[in-house]
Design a protein around this motif. Structure first.
Motif, PDB file in Angstrom:
ATOM      1  N   SER A   8       6.505   8.394  -8.266  1.00 41.09           N
ATOM      2  CA  SER A   8       6.797   9.470  -9.203  1.00 41.09           C
ATOM      3  C   SER A   8       5.507  10.207  -9.551  1.00 41.09           C
ATOM      4  O   SER A   8       4.422   9.621  -9.547  1.00 41.09           O
ATOM      5  N   GLY A   9       5.646  11.501  -9.855  1.00 41.18           N
ATOM      6  CA  GLY A   9       4.468  12.315 -10.139  1.00 41.18           C
ATOM      7  C   GLY A   9       4.168  12.516 -11.604  1.00 41.18           C
ATOM      8  O   GLY A   9       3.300  13.333 -11.940  1.00 41.18           O
ATOM      9  N   ASP A  10       4.835  11.787 -12.510  1.00 43.27           N
ATOM     10  CA  ASP A  10       4.579  12.010 -13.940  1.00 43.27           C
ATOM     11  C   ASP A  10       4.374  10.709 -14.709  1.00 43.27           C
ATOM     12  O   ASP A  10       4.809  10.574 -15.853  1.00 43.27           O
ATOM     13  N   HIS A  11       3.697   9.748 -14.079  1.00 38.83           N
ATOM     14  CA  HIS A  11       3.378   8.479 -14.731  1.00 38.83           C
ATOM     15  C   HIS A  11       1.872   8.293 -14.801  1.00 38.83           C
ATOM     16  O   HIS A  11       1.133   8.799 -13.946  1.00 38.83           O
ATOM     17  N   LEU A  12       1.418   7.564 -15.823  1.00 37.34           N
ATOM     18  CA  LEU A  12      -0.003   7.243 -15.972  1.00 37.34           C
ATOM     19  C   LEU A  12      -0.166   5.730 -15.881  1.00 37.34           C
ATOM     20  O   LEU A  12       0.309   4.986 -16.744  1.00 37.34           O
ATOM     21  N   TYR A  13      -0.826   5.268 -14.821  1.00 35.55           N
ATOM     22  CA  TYR A  13      -1.021   3.840 -14.589  1.00 35.55           C
ATOM     23  C   TYR A  13      -2.002   3.684 -13.436  1.00 35.55           C
ATOM     24  O   TYR A  13      -2.272   4.641 -12.691  1.00 35.55           O
ATOM     25  N   ARG A  14      -2.517   2.500 -13.264  1.00 36.86           N
ATOM     26  CA  ARG A  14      -3.381   2.194 -12.121  1.00 36.86           C
ATOM     27  C   ARG A  14      -2.805   0.969 -11.424  1.00 36.86           C
ATOM     28  O   ARG A  14      -2.678  -0.098 -12.020  1.00 36.86           O
ATOM     29  N   MET A  15      -2.416   1.120 -10.161  1.00 32.28           N
ATOM     30  CA  MET A  15      -1.789   0.017  -9.428  1.00 32.28           C
ATOM     31  C   MET A  15      -2.373  -0.088  -8.026  1.00 32.28           C
ATOM     32  O   MET A  15      -2.620   0.927  -7.366  1.00 32.28           O
ATOM     33  N   ASP A  16      -2.568  -1.327  -7.587  1.00 28.23           N
ATOM     34  CA  ASP A  16      -2.917  -1.584  -6.202  1.00 28.23           C
ATOM     35  C   ASP A  16      -1.613  -1.743  -5.440  1.00 28.23           C
ATOM     36  O   ASP A  16      -0.940  -2.778  -5.514  1.00 28.23           O
ATOM     37  N   TYR A  17      -1.213  -0.719  -4.701  1.00 28.55           N
ATOM     38  CA  TYR A  17       0.060  -0.745  -3.994  1.00 28.55           C
ATOM     39  C   TYR A  17       0.080  -1.784  -2.873  1.00 28.55           C
ATOM     40  O   TYR A  17       1.158  -2.129  -2.374  1.00 28.55           O
ATOM     41  N   ARG A  18      -1.086  -2.282  -2.473  1.00 28.16           N
ATOM     42  CA  ARG A  18      -1.107  -3.309  -1.437  1.00 28.16           C
ATOM     43  C   ARG A  18      -0.363  -4.554  -1.891  1.00 28.16           C
ATOM     44  O   ARG A  18       0.341  -5.202  -1.101  1.00 28.16           O
ATOM     45  N   GLN A  19      -0.507  -4.919  -3.162  1.00 27.77           N
ATOM     46  CA  GLN A  19       0.212  -6.076  -3.693  1.00 27.77           C
ATOM     47  C   GLN A  19       1.713  -5.808  -3.738  1.00 27.77           C
ATOM     48  O   GLN A  19       2.531  -6.704  -3.467  1.00 27.77           O
ATOM     49  N   PHE A  20       2.065  -4.593  -4.089  1.00 31.42           N
ATOM     50  CA  PHE A  20       3.463  -4.166  -4.145  1.00 31.42           C
ATOM     51  C   PHE A  20       4.108  -4.274  -2.756  1.00 31.42           C
ATOM     52  O   PHE A  20       5.184  -4.879  -2.583  1.00 31.42           O
ATOM     53  N   VAL A  21       3.446  -3.727  -1.751  1.00 33.15           N
ATOM     54  CA  VAL A  21       3.967  -3.755  -0.383  1.00 33.15           C
ATOM     55  C   VAL A  21       3.998  -5.183   0.157  1.00 33.15           C
ATOM     56  O   VAL A  21       4.948  -5.583   0.851  1.00 33.15           O
ATOM     57  N   GLN A  22       2.972  -5.983  -0.184  1.00 35.45           N
ATOM     58  CA  GLN A  22       2.938  -7.361   0.309  1.00 35.45           C
ATOM     59  C   GLN A  22       4.097  -8.181  -0.247  1.00 35.45           C
ATOM     60  O   GLN A  22       4.697  -8.988   0.460  1.00 35.45           O
ATOM     61  N   ARG A  23       4.418  -7.978  -1.520  1.00 38.26           N
ATOM     62  CA  ARG A  23       5.588  -8.645  -2.117  1.00 38.26           C
ATOM     63  C   ARG A  23       6.857  -8.256  -1.353  1.00 38.26           C
ATOM     64  O   ARG A  23       7.715  -9.096  -1.064  1.00 38.26           O
ATOM     65  N   HIS A  24       6.959  -6.994  -1.023  1.00 35.65           N
ATOM     66  CA  HIS A  24       8.114  -6.498  -0.273  1.00 35.65           C
ATOM     67  C   HIS A  24       8.216  -7.200   1.085  1.00 35.65           C
ATOM     68  O   HIS A  24       9.296  -7.643   1.491  1.00 35.65           O
ATOM     69  N   ARG A  25       7.092  -7.338   1.768  1.00 39.50           N
ATOM     70  CA  ARG A  25       7.097  -7.970   3.089  1.00 39.50           C
ATOM     71  C   ARG A  25       7.356  -9.469   3.004  1.00 39.50           C
ATOM     72  O   ARG A  25       8.089 -10.040   3.815  1.00 39.50           O
ATOM     73  N   ASP A  26       6.743 -10.120   2.016  1.00 38.81           N
ATOM     74  CA  ASP A  26       6.879 -11.572   1.892  1.00 38.81           C
ATOM     75  C   ASP A  26       8.315 -11.995   1.625  1.00 38.81           C
ATOM     76  O   ASP A  26       8.736 -13.091   2.033  1.00 38.81           O
ATOM     77  N   THR A  27       9.063 -11.177   0.890  1.00 38.12           N
ATOM     78  CA  THR A  27      10.437 -11.525   0.534  1.00 38.12           C
ATOM     79  C   THR A  27      11.450 -10.998   1.546  1.00 38.12           C
ATOM     80  O   THR A  27      12.653 -11.235   1.391  1.00 38.12           O
ATOM     81  N   GLY A  28      10.993 -10.270   2.562  1.00 34.49           N
ATOM     82  CA  GLY A  28      11.905  -9.709   3.547  1.00 34.49           C
ATOM     83  C   GLY A  28      12.886  -8.727   2.943  1.00 34.49           C
ATOM     84  O   GLY A  28      14.013  -8.574   3.431  1.00 34.49           O
ATOM     85  N   ALA A  29      12.467  -8.036   1.899  1.00 34.22           N
ATOM     86  CA  ALA A  29      13.369  -7.152   1.156  1.00 34.22           C
ATOM     87  C   ALA A  29      13.687  -5.883   1.941  1.00 34.22           C
ATOM     88  O   ALA A  29      12.884  -5.403   2.749  1.00 34.22           O
ATOM     89  N   ASP A  30      14.856  -5.342   1.677  1.00 35.11           N
ATOM     90  CA  ASP A  30      15.194  -4.002   2.155  1.00 35.11           C
ATOM     91  C   ASP A  30      14.592  -2.964   1.217  1.00 35.11           C
ATOM     92  O   ASP A  30      14.131  -1.912   1.660  1.00 35.11           O
ATOM     93  N   VAL A  31      14.634  -3.280  -0.082  1.00 38.92           N
ATOM     94  CA  VAL A  31      14.064  -2.404  -1.112  1.00 38.92           C
ATOM     95  C   VAL A  31      13.360  -3.279  -2.135  1.00 38.92           C
ATOM     96  O   VAL A  31      13.877  -4.336  -2.505  1.00 38.92           O
ATOM     97  N   THR A  32      12.202  -2.858  -2.590  1.00 40.21           N
ATOM     98  CA  THR A  32      11.525  -3.537  -3.686  1.00 40.21           C
ATOM     99  C   THR A  32      11.244  -2.523  -4.785  1.00 40.21           C
ATOM    100  O   THR A  32      10.733  -1.428  -4.515  1.00 40.21           O
ATOM    101  N   LEU A  33      11.612  -2.877  -6.011  1.00 36.40           N
ATOM    102  CA  LEU A  33      11.403  -2.019  -7.167  1.00 36.40           C
ATOM    103  C   LEU A  33      10.230  -2.549  -7.973  1.00 36.40           C
ATOM    104  O   LEU A  33      10.142  -3.757  -8.216  1.00 36.40           O
ATOM    105  N   SER A  34       9.361  -1.683  -8.409  1.00 38.27           N
ATOM    106  CA  SER A  34       8.315  -2.103  -9.342  1.00 38.27           C
ATOM    107  C   SER A  34       8.888  -2.032 -10.754  1.00 38.27           C
ATOM    108  O   SER A  34       9.479  -1.018 -11.144  1.00 38.27           O
ATOM    109  N   VAL A  35       8.714  -3.117 -11.508  1.00 32.28           N
ATOM    110  CA  VAL A  35       9.295  -3.195 -12.850  1.00 32.28           C
ATOM    111  C   VAL A  35       8.222  -3.581 -13.860  1.00 32.28           C
ATOM    112  O   VAL A  35       7.199  -4.175 -13.509  1.00 32.28           O
TER     113      VAL A  35
END
Length: 432
Positions: A124-151
Motif C-alpha cells: 500500500s502507498g499510504d502507510h508509515l512503517y519500516r519492514m524487512d520484506y525478506r522476512q515476510f517473503v521467507q515466512r511465505h516460502r517456509d509455510t508453502g502458502a498461496d497467500v501470506t498477509l502481514s498482520v
C-alpha cells in the motif's frame, strides 16, 4: 529476492486525504518535511533487496511520476531494477478504470506475468512503517502458502476499526471480519503467541489486524484474479473468499505501523515524529534509510528564533519567530513575529527572487509573498506547498469547527484541522 516483483497500490482518488490530493496522487503527498508517502514502501523494497517495483495509480499521477523518475534511477547496467508508474488505461478489452485493489492488478496481469518471478509482493502507498520484506517473503516460502498477509497485533480498544482475522495453531488464516463490534468482536480473539508474541503481549493484544499488504504465489494470484471478475478488492473479497480453498498464512509485524490515509491520521503521524527522546518512527536509521529525491538545497537559516520539538527541512529561512511541536518542509519561509504551533508546513517548490520576495513584506501590499507573513499565528493546521499567508493572519480555528469546505477562501477544515490549499492565498489580517 530476485524472484520477487513488488506492486505498490497508489489508491484511488484519495478522498479521505482531500484536499492534499486535489492536485497530486495519494502516494505523492509530502511527508516529514522532505519525503513523499511513496518513499516508504519503495525504500522498504530497496532495503530488502527487491528492485523490481511497479506503482499503480490513476489519479493526478504527474507529480508522482516526476518524483519517482528523479528519485530512483537504477541505470547501472548491472541489474534489471526499476521503479515505474503504471497509470490506469482504457483498452478494447477493458474500457473501465481501476475498480479496486485487485482490479488494478488484474488489468496489468499480462505485464506482471512476463517477469520470471515466484512471488508478487502487494503493498500500500499510504502507510508509515519500516519492514524487512525478506522476512515476510521467507515466512511465505517456509509455510508453502498461496497467500501470506502481514498482520499487526491489536488491543480491544482499537480492534473494531480494522479488518480482523482468526488463525489456527499453525498460523493459517481461517476467518475474516471487517470492523466487528460487540460479540462479533469477541469472537475474533486469537492466541497471538502462535505468531511469536509472549504470553503477556498476547493477553494485551488478543486480535490481529490486516496491514493490507500481501505476498502471493505467482500462480495463485493469477488464478484468484481470473476465477471471479466481479471481485475487485483483495482485502474484502478475493482473500476472504479463498480462505477455505487456499493456504493463507499470517505474518506478524510487531513494530510501529500507521495507516495515514486520513487527514487526522496524516497530521498526527507527522507531528509524532517530533517527539523526544524516542519518536514512534525514526528517519535516523542508517541501516534501513528512507530514500527520496536529491534537491541539493542550501542549509536552513535561523535569525533569533525559538524552536522546540520540531523538524525543519532544508533550505528554510526563519526570522525572529517561534516554532513549537511542528514540521516545516523544504524552502519554508517564516517572517518576524510569527508563531507556529502544532502545525505541518509543507514548504515550497521554488524560491521567489529577491526583488519579488521583498515586494510583499510591507504588509500593506496586495502581493502576498510565499511563506508565512509577519506576526501571523498558526495552530493545529496543515499548510500545503507554495501557500501564501499574509501578515497578522490567525489560523487557529477560533470557532472550533470540525468540518468545513472553504475552497474559494483557500482552506478546508477536516477533523478540526485547518488545511490551507496548495498554492492557496490567505490575505493579511484573515482570522480562521
Amino acid at each position: 529476492m530476485k524472484k520477487v516483483l513488488a506492486i505498490i497500490l497508489g489508491g484511488g482518488a484519495g478522498t479521505r486525504l482531500y484536499p492534499l490530493t486535489k492536485q497530486r496522487a495519494k502516494p505523492a503527498v509530502p511527508l516529514a518535511g522532505k519525503y513523499r508517502l511513496i518513499d516508504i514502501p519503495v525504500s522498504n523494497c530497496i532495503n530488502s533487496e527487491i528492485f523490481k517495483i511497479y506503482v499503480l495509480t490513476q489519479f493526478n499521477s504527474a507529480s508522482l511520476n516526476r518524483h519517482l523518475t528523479r528519485a530512483y534511477n537504477f541505470s547501472s547496467g548491472f541489474n534489471d531494477g526499476f521503479v515505474e508508474v503504471l497509470a490506469a488505461q482504457q483498452t478494447p478489452e477493458n474500457p473501465n478504470w481501476f475498480q479496486g485493489t485487485a482490479d488494478a492488478v488484474r488489468q496489468y496481469d499480462w505485464l506482471f506475468q512476463e517477469w520470471d518471478v515466484d512471488e508478487y509482493l502487494i503493498l500500500s502507498g499510504d502507510h508509515l512503517y519500516r519492514m524487512d520484506y525478506r522476512q515476510f517473503v521467507q515466512r511465505h516460502r517456509d509455510t508453502g502458502a498461496d497467500v501470506t498477509l502481514s498482520v499487526v497485533p491489536m488491543d480491544e480498544r482499537r480492534a473494531s476499526d480494522f479488518g480482523l482475522m482468526k488463525i489456527d495453531q499453525a498460523g493459517r488464516v481461517i476467518d475474516f471480519s471487517e470492523k466487528p463490534k460487540g460479540d462479533a468482536l469477541k469472537d475474533m480473539q486469537v492466541d497471538t503467541t502462535v505468531l511469536g508474541l509472549t504470553a503477556e503481549q498476547a493477553q494485551e493484544n488478543p486480535y490481529i489486524a490486516s496491514m493490507g499488504i500481501y505476498v502471493f504465489k505467482k500462480e495463485a494470484l493469477m488464478k484468484l484474479l481470473r476465477q471471479d471478475l466481479d471481485q475487485t478488492d483483495f482485502g474484502k473479497e478475493i482473500i476472504p473468499a479463498s480462505a477455505k480453498t487456499h493456504n493463507i498464512q499470517a505474518f506478524l509485524f510487531n513494530d510501529y505501523w500507521a495507516d495515514i490515509g486520513t487527514i487526522e491520521a496524516f497530521y498526527e503521524a507527522n507531528l509524532a515524529l517530533t517527539q523526544q527522546p524516542n519518536p514512534p518512527f525514526s528517519f535516523y536509521d542508517d541501516k534501513a534509510p528512507i530514500y527520496t529525491r536529491h534537491r541539493f538545497l542550501p542549509p536552513s537559516k535561523y535569525f533569533d528564533c525559538k524552536i522546540t520539538e520540531s523538524l525543519i527541512g532544508e533550505g528554510c529561512i526563519l526570522k525572529d519567530c517561534r516554532i513549537s511541536h511542528s514540521v516545516l518542509g523544504v524552502r519554508s519561509r517564516i517572517e518576524g513575529g510569527a508563531t507556529i504551533e502544532d502545525t505541518l508546513i509543507m514548504g515550497a517548490d521554488f524560491y521567489e527572487d529577491y526583488a519579488e520576495r521583498e515586494s510583499g513584506l510591507a504588509c500593506d501590499d496586495p502581493q502576498v509573498p510565499l511563506g508565512i507573513g509577519r506576526d501571523s499565528v498558526i495552530r493545529r493546521a496543515i499548510v500545503d506547498k507554495n501557500a501564501r499567508i499574509g501578515c497578522n493572519v490567525h489560523i487557529v480555528n477560533k470557532d472550533r469547527v470540525e468540518e468545513a469546505n472553504r475552497e474559494n477562501q483557500g482552506f478546508y477544515i477536516r477533523s478540526g484541522i485547518v488545511v490551507v490549499l496548495k498554492n492557496g492565498l490567505i490575505p493579511d489580517g484573515t482570522v480562521i
